[in-house]
Design a protein around this motif. Structure first.
Motif, mmCIF file in Angstrom:
data_model
loop_
_atom_site.group_PDB
_atom_site.id
_atom_site.type_symbol
_atom_site.label_atom_id
_atom_site.label_comp_id
_atom_site.label_asym_id
_atom_site.label_seq_id
_atom_site.Cartn_x
_atom_site.Cartn_y
_atom_site.Cartn_z
ATOM 1 N N SER A 1 0.814 -1.210 0.000
ATOM 2 C CA SER A 1 0.000 0.000 0.000
ATOM 3 C C SER A 1 0.849 1.262 0.000
ATOM 4 N N ASP A 2 2.035 1.221 0.629
ATOM 5 C CA ASP A 2 2.896 2.401 0.636
ATOM 6 C C ASP A 2 3.468 2.709 -0.745
ATOM 7 N N ARG A 3 3.501 1.734 -1.638
ATOM 8 C CA ARG A 3 3.955 1.933 -3.025
ATOM 9 C C ARG A 3 2.783 2.046 -3.988
ATOM 10 N N GLY A 4 1.575 1.750 -3.501
ATOM 11 C CA GLY A 4 0.386 1.847 -4.335
ATOM 12 C C GLY A 4 0.300 0.770 -5.396
ATOM 13 N N VAL A 5 0.717 -0.475 -5.031
ATOM 14 C CA VAL A 5 0.710 -1.558 -6.013
ATOM 15 C C VAL A 5 0.190 -2.864 -5.421
ATOM 16 N N LEU A 6 -0.363 -3.671 -6.314
ATOM 17 C CA LEU A 6 -0.627 -5.083 -6.047
ATOM 18 C C LEU A 6 0.497 -5.841 -6.728
ATOM 19 N N THR A 7 0.992 -6.919 -6.096
ATOM 20 C CA THR A 7 2.128 -7.636 -6.657
ATOM 21 C C THR A 7 1.864 -9.134 -6.715
ATOM 22 N N ALA A 8 2.555 -9.768 -7.644
ATOM 23 C CA ALA A 8 2.637 -11.220 -7.717
ATOM 24 C C ALA A 8 4.081 -11.533 -8.062
ATOM 25 N N ARG A 9 4.661 -12.531 -7.372
ATOM 26 C CA ARG A 9 6.048 -12.888 -7.668
ATOM 27 C C ARG A 9 6.192 -14.402 -7.699
ATOM 28 N N PHE A 10 7.161 -14.842 -8.498
ATOM 29 C CA PHE A 10 7.433 -16.266 -8.620
ATOM 30 C C PHE A 10 8.878 -16.457 -9.040
ATOM 31 N N LEU A 11 9.425 -17.622 -8.696
ATOM 32 C CA LEU A 11 10.804 -17.943 -9.022
ATOM 33 C C LEU A 11 10.903 -18.659 -10.355
ATOM 34 N N SER A 12 11.966 -18.338 -11.074
ATOM 35 C CA SER A 12 12.369 -19.092 -12.259
ATOM 36 C C SER A 12 13.843 -19.389 -12.048
ATOM 37 N N GLY A 13 14.147 -20.607 -11.641
ATOM 38 C CA GLY A 13 15.516 -20.926 -11.229
ATOM 39 C C GLY A 13 15.833 -20.140 -9.974
ATOM 40 N N GLU A 14 16.865 -19.283 -10.040
ATOM 41 C CA GLU A 14 17.228 -18.442 -8.901
ATOM 42 C C GLU A 14 16.785 -17.002 -9.080
ATOM 43 N N LEU A 15 16.025 -16.721 -10.125
ATOM 44 C CA LEU A 15 15.612 -15.364 -10.440
ATOM 45 C C LEU A 15 14.124 -15.172 -10.136
ATOM 46 N N TRP A 16 13.833 -14.144 -9.358
ATOM 47 C CA TRP A 16 12.440 -13.793 -9.078
ATOM 48 C C TRP A 16 11.912 -12.919 -10.204
ATOM 49 N N PHE A 17 10.684 -13.159 -10.596
ATOM 50 C CA PHE A 17 9.926 -12.272 -11.477
ATOM 51 C C PHE A 17 8.851 -11.647 -10.612
ATOM 52 N N VAL A 18 8.727 -10.327 -10.689
ATOM 53 C CA VAL A 18 7.733 -9.606 -9.908
ATOM 54 C C VAL A 18 6.863 -8.806 -10.871
ATOM 55 N N LEU A 19 5.557 -9.000 -10.772
ATOM 56 C CA LEU A 19 4.597 -8.223 -11.549
ATOM 57 C C LEU A 19 3.946 -7.234 -10.604
ATOM 58 N N VAL A 20 3.871 -5.965 -11.015
ATOM 59 C CA VAL A 20 3.215 -4.960 -10.175
ATOM 60 C C VAL A 20 2.137 -4.246 -10.969
ATOM 61 N N GLN A 21 0.982 -4.144 -10.358
ATOM 62 C CA GLN A 21 -0.129 -3.386 -10.929
ATOM 63 C C GLN A 21 -0.350 -2.158 -10.060
ATOM 64 N N VAL B 1 -2.151 0.785 -8.329
ATOM 65 C CA VAL B 1 -3.545 1.041 -7.982
ATOM 66 C C VAL B 1 -3.734 2.456 -7.439
ATOM 67 N N SER B 2 -2.623 3.180 -7.268
ATOM 68 C CA SER B 2 -2.684 4.586 -6.871
ATOM 69 C C SER B 2 -1.426 5.279 -7.371
ATOM 70 N N ASP B 3 -1.426 6.602 -7.287
ATOM 71 C CA ASP B 3 -0.290 7.365 -7.786
ATOM 72 C C ASP B 3 0.995 7.008 -7.055
ATOM 73 N N GLY B 4 2.076 7.110 -7.795
ATOM 74 C CA GLY B 4 3.407 6.808 -7.285
ATOM 75 C C GLY B 4 4.317 6.499 -8.457
ATOM 76 N N ILE B 5 5.529 6.088 -8.168
ATOM 77 C CA ILE B 5 6.505 5.808 -9.225
ATOM 78 C C ILE B 5 6.026 4.730 -10.190
ATOM 79 N N PRO B 6 5.480 3.601 -9.716
ATOM 80 C CA PRO B 6 5.014 2.595 -10.680
ATOM 81 C C PRO B 6 3.910 3.120 -11.612
ATOM 82 N N MET B 7 2.956 3.895 -11.066
ATOM 83 C CA MET B 7 1.890 4.455 -11.898
ATOM 84 C C MET B 7 2.472 5.439 -12.912
ATOM 85 N N GLN B 8 3.392 6.269 -12.471
ATOM 86 C CA GLN B 8 4.035 7.230 -13.367
ATOM 87 C C GLN B 8 4.776 6.501 -14.487
#
Length: 137
Positions: free
Chosen positions: A36-56, A58-65
């Motif tokens: 909530s402090d970043r204004g995002v919903l997230t989903a993350r999963f591993l592929s080998g040793e690398l995390w993939f993070v998806l962010v949507q 939902v409010s103003d902030g750096i990700p929305m910009q």
């Protein structure tokens, strides 16, 4: 810092994007969080040793910009470090400053963005993941 810890992609629709990743890349366990402090919903999963993070955003902030300016795609590349303070001092000695302060991200990862244009169109970030702090490599 000797490996990429995670890649973060900004998306308009988290569930639709996650469904595509699961279908196309046989994704296993998915961890979902709201930052909530970043204004995002997230989903993350591993592929080998690398995390993939998806962010949507939902409010103003750096990700929305970023979504408004660049559309969907790579938001940031996060590099693992076992010692965040040492890594920040090392970058500062080379003239690369931090952008903002240390904060807690998904998975309780400690992260700091860097003022670097080395990753065009995206943000470079350092990440301390307590689960990896004692793992060599």
């Amino acid at each position: 810092m000797n490996r990429v810890h995670h890649l973060t992609f900004v998306v308009r629709d988290l569930e639709a994007s996650l469904a595509r990743f699961c279908r196309d890349f046989a994704v296993g366990a998915v961890h979902k969080e709201e930052l909530s402090d970043r204004g995002v919903l997230t989903a993350r999963f591993l592929s080998g040793e690398l995390w993939f993070v998806l962010v949507q955003p939902v409010s103003d902030g750096i990700p929305m910009q970023h979504l408004r300016e660049h559309g969907e795609g790579l938001l940031l590349v996060s590099f693992h470090t076992p010692d965040l303070d040492f890594a920040l001092a090392d970058f500062a000695a080379r003239g690369v400053k931090s952008r903002g302060t240390r904060r807690t991200g998904v998975g309780n990862w400690q992260v700091v963005e860097l003022e670097s244009d080395a990753v065009p169109g995206s943000v470079a970030q350092l990440c301390l993941d307590a689960e990896l702090s004692n793992v060599p490599g």
